[in-house]
Design a protein around this motif. Structure first.
Motif, PDB file in Angstrom:
ATOM      1  N   GLY A 159       0.809  -1.211   0.000  1.00  0.00           N
ATOM      2  CA  GLY A 159       0.000   0.000   0.000  1.00  0.00           C
ATOM      3  C   GLY A 159       0.841   1.260   0.000  1.00  0.00           C
ATOM      4  O   GLY A 159       0.488   2.254  -0.659  1.00  0.00           O
ATOM      5  N   LEU A 160       1.960   1.240   0.714  1.00  0.00           N
ATOM      6  CA  LEU A 160       2.847   2.401   0.724  1.00  0.00           C
ATOM      7  C   LEU A 160       3.491   2.605  -0.647  1.00  0.00           C
ATOM      8  O   LEU A 160       3.630   3.739  -1.116  1.00  0.00           O
ATOM      9  N   CYS A 161       3.889   1.526  -1.294  1.00  0.00           N
ATOM     10  CA  CYS A 161       4.525   1.635  -2.606  1.00  0.00           C
ATOM     11  C   CYS A 161       3.543   2.121  -3.673  1.00  0.00           C
ATOM     12  O   CYS A 161       3.927   2.863  -4.591  1.00  0.00           O
ATOM     13  N   SER A 162       2.282   1.725  -3.569  1.00  0.00           N
ATOM     14  CA  SER A 162       1.285   2.104  -4.566  1.00  0.00           C
ATOM     15  C   SER A 162       0.684   3.473  -4.307  1.00  0.00           C
ATOM     16  O   SER A 162       0.004   4.027  -5.179  1.00  0.00           O
ATOM     17  N   GLY A 163       0.915   4.017  -3.118  1.00  0.00           N
ATOM     18  CA  GLY A 163       0.300   5.291  -2.763  1.00  0.00           C
ATOM     19  C   GLY A 163      -1.072   5.149  -2.140  1.00  0.00           C
ATOM     20  O   GLY A 163      -1.706   6.151  -1.804  1.00  0.00           O
ATOM     21  N   GLU A 164      -1.563   3.913  -1.967  1.00  0.00           N
ATOM     22  CA  GLU A 164      -2.866   3.701  -1.330  1.00  0.00           C
ATOM     23  C   GLU A 164      -2.806   3.969   0.164  1.00  0.00           C
ATOM     24  O   GLU A 164      -3.838   4.152   0.808  1.00  0.00           O
ATOM     25  N   LEU A 165      -1.604   3.960   0.726  1.00  0.00           N
ATOM     26  CA  LEU A 165      -1.387   4.306   2.121  1.00  0.00           C
ATOM     27  C   LEU A 165      -0.293   5.357   2.215  1.00  0.00           C
ATOM     28  O   LEU A 165       0.615   5.405   1.367  1.00  0.00           O
ATOM     29  N   VAL A 166      -0.375   6.172   3.247  1.00  0.00           N
ATOM     30  CA  VAL A 166       0.631   7.199   3.515  1.00  0.00           C
ATOM     31  C   VAL A 166       1.219   6.932   4.889  1.00  0.00           C
ATOM     32  O   VAL A 166       0.489   6.648   5.845  1.00  0.00           O
ATOM     33  N   ARG A 167       2.531   7.001   4.964  1.00  0.00           N
ATOM     34  CA  ARG A 167       3.177   6.823   6.260  1.00  0.00           C
ATOM     35  C   ARG A 167       3.152   8.133   7.039  1.00  0.00           C
ATOM     36  O   ARG A 167       3.528   9.187   6.518  1.00  0.00           O
ATOM     37  N   LEU A 168       2.699   8.056   8.285  1.00  0.00           N
ATOM     38  CA  LEU A 168       2.688   9.200   9.165  1.00  0.00           C
ATOM     39  C   LEU A 168       3.936   9.184  10.046  1.00  0.00           C
ATOM     40  O   LEU A 168       4.508   8.123  10.310  1.00  0.00           O
ATOM     41  N   LEU A 169       4.348  10.350  10.518  1.00  0.00           N
ATOM     42  CA  LEU A 169       5.500  10.452  11.418  1.00  0.00           C
ATOM     43  C   LEU A 169       6.689   9.670  10.853  1.00  0.00           C
ATOM     44  O   LEU A 169       7.143   8.687  11.447  1.00  0.00           O
ATOM     45  N   PRO A 170       7.229  10.074   9.717  1.00  0.00           N
ATOM     46  CA  PRO A 170       8.274   9.283   9.044  1.00  0.00           C
ATOM     47  C   PRO A 170       9.559   9.106   9.841  1.00  0.00           C
ATOM     48  O   PRO A 170      10.356   8.233   9.489  1.00  0.00           O
ATOM     49  N   GLU A 171       9.760   9.872  10.893  1.00  0.00           N
ATOM     50  CA  GLU A 171      10.955   9.703  11.706  1.00  0.00           C
ATOM     51  C   GLU A 171      10.725   8.766  12.890  1.00  0.00           C
ATOM     52  O   GLU A 171      11.624   8.550  13.698  1.00  0.00           O
ATOM     53  N   TRP A 172       9.531   8.201  12.967  1.00  0.00           N
ATOM     54  CA  TRP A 172       9.181   7.332  14.093  1.00  0.00           C
ATOM     55  C   TRP A 172       8.785   5.946  13.583  1.00  0.00           C
ATOM     56  O   TRP A 172       8.140   5.805  12.554  1.00  0.00           O
ATOM     57  N   HIS A 173       9.170   4.939  14.339  1.00  0.00           N
ATOM     58  CA  HIS A 173       8.752   3.565  14.058  1.00  0.00           C
ATOM     59  C   HIS A 173       8.917   2.755  15.340  1.00  0.00           C
ATOM     60  O   HIS A 173       9.369   3.283  16.362  1.00  0.00           O
ATOM     61  N   PHE A 174       8.565   1.475  15.269  1.00  0.00           N
ATOM     62  CA  PHE A 174       8.778   0.561  16.394  1.00  0.00           C
ATOM     63  C   PHE A 174       9.345  -0.735  15.856  1.00  0.00           C
ATOM     64  O   PHE A 174       8.877  -1.256  14.840  1.00  0.00           O
ATOM     65  N   ASP A 175      10.372  -1.261  16.505  1.00  0.00           N
ATOM     66  CA  ASP A 175      10.982  -2.531  16.105  1.00  0.00           C
ATOM     67  C   ASP A 175      10.207  -3.679  16.752  1.00  0.00           C
ATOM     68  O   ASP A 175      10.234  -3.847  17.971  1.00  0.00           O
TER      69      ASP A 175
END
Length: 308
Positions: free
Chosen positions: A251-267
């Motif tokens: 979804g991120l690659c196709s543009g169907e989803l947008v990532r929020l807070l690009p500097e944040w994640h969880f391992d």
């Protein structure tokens, strides 16, 4: 060592629940299967079945013995089958466990190329989100996380999995994008309920600098116990979700989803390839392990699952 036919008669009887069903599988008479099991019990000095007119039931000793020899017997049978082939190609049934969504999205697409290379192998793939007893249940391999590394089990890391916050463009239209994790609480949340505990899973995020924070759980728009369902709900524009990369990469690659807070994640930990450690690993298992490792490496799977 017990004769192979005695062990086969025992395992088939245990799995089918009757000597008659085992006889049909083995091409023997019920009397022959019963005699093989009786000879095995005499040799071991242990009663393996409680017998009734309707069904066989494993004794405690029988259950323990089945767990100990199930995988080993399959290996012996594959070895015999492999030696009987003139071309020397890996052959036999390949029993593999994997998560449902992960298996469909990232492992099943490999099957065509794998079968083209090894046509004598029969995949018996189990798509299940429950942990399995790799050795006791006779699996040749498993792909996932959290399997107990009991004696005789090897784990090869395929990738570290990052969890990210995502939403559909249709949901974000007209809304201010969050600048800090705390601002996620102002949005409609698609939350996940833990299957083992029934509790709602908290949202924890780590900044690229190393700072970590837990978001106060927002008012949920919907609650699911399945990450794949959450991903579909996010694609439908129903709210914001925190999901592992395997569920949202497309979804991120196709543009169907947008990532929020690009500097944040969880391992979220790693996804592993598990297999029994054996000095004489069956050829079918060895080529599967090598194939998966090579394919995940060539497709840069580990790099794609990590966002920083």
């Amino acid at each position: 060592m017990e004769p192979l036919n005695h062990l086969q008669s025992f395992v088939q009887s245990a799995e089918s629940g009757s000597f008659s069903a085992a006889a049909r599988r083995l091409g023997l008479t019920p009397a022959a299967v019963s005699k093989n099991v009786a000879r095995l019990e005499t040799r071991l000095g242990v009663r393996l079945f409680q017998r009734s007119t309707r069904r066989l039931t494993l004794t405690e000793g029988g259950e323990r013995f089945l767990g100990q020899i199930g995988g080993a017997l399959a290996t012996l049978q594959d070895a015999v089958a492999g030696l009987s082939k003139d071309d020397g190609q890996p052959a036999g049934t390949l029993k593999v466990s994997m998560g449902q969504a992960f298996g469909r999205e990232h492992v099943l697409p490999m099957m065509g190329d794998f079968l083209a290379r090894y046509p004598s192998i029969l995949p018996d793939w189990h798509f299940d989100n429950q942990q399995v007893d790799l050795v006791g249940e006779g699996f040749d391999a498993a792909i996932g996380g959290g399997i107990e590394l009991s004696p005789g089990v090897v784990a090869r890391e395929l990738a570290r999995i990052h969890v990210v916050a995502v939403a559909a463009p249709s949901y974000l239209a007209g809304r201010a994008l969050p600048a800090q994790p705390a601002e996620l609480a102002q949005l409609d949340a698609l939350l996940r309920r833990s299957s083992p505990t029934g509790r709602l899973r908290s949202w924890t995020l780590q900044h690229a600098s190393g700072d970590q924070t837990t978001v106060e759980l927002p008012r949920p728009r919907a609650i699911f116990n399945d990450p794949e369902a959450i991903a579909h709900a996010a694609l439908m524009g129903l709210g914001v979700a925190m999901l592992p990369m395997p569920f949202v990469e497309r979804g991120l690659c196709s543009g169907e989803l947008v990532r929020l807070l690009p500097e944040w994640h969880f391992d979220a930990g790693a996804v592993w390839l598990y297999y029994p450690s054996k000095k004489l690993l069956p050829a079918k298992t060895r080529v599967f392990i090598d194939f998966v490792l090579e394919r995940f490496r060539s497709e840069r799977f580990a790099q794609r699952m990590q966002v920083t």
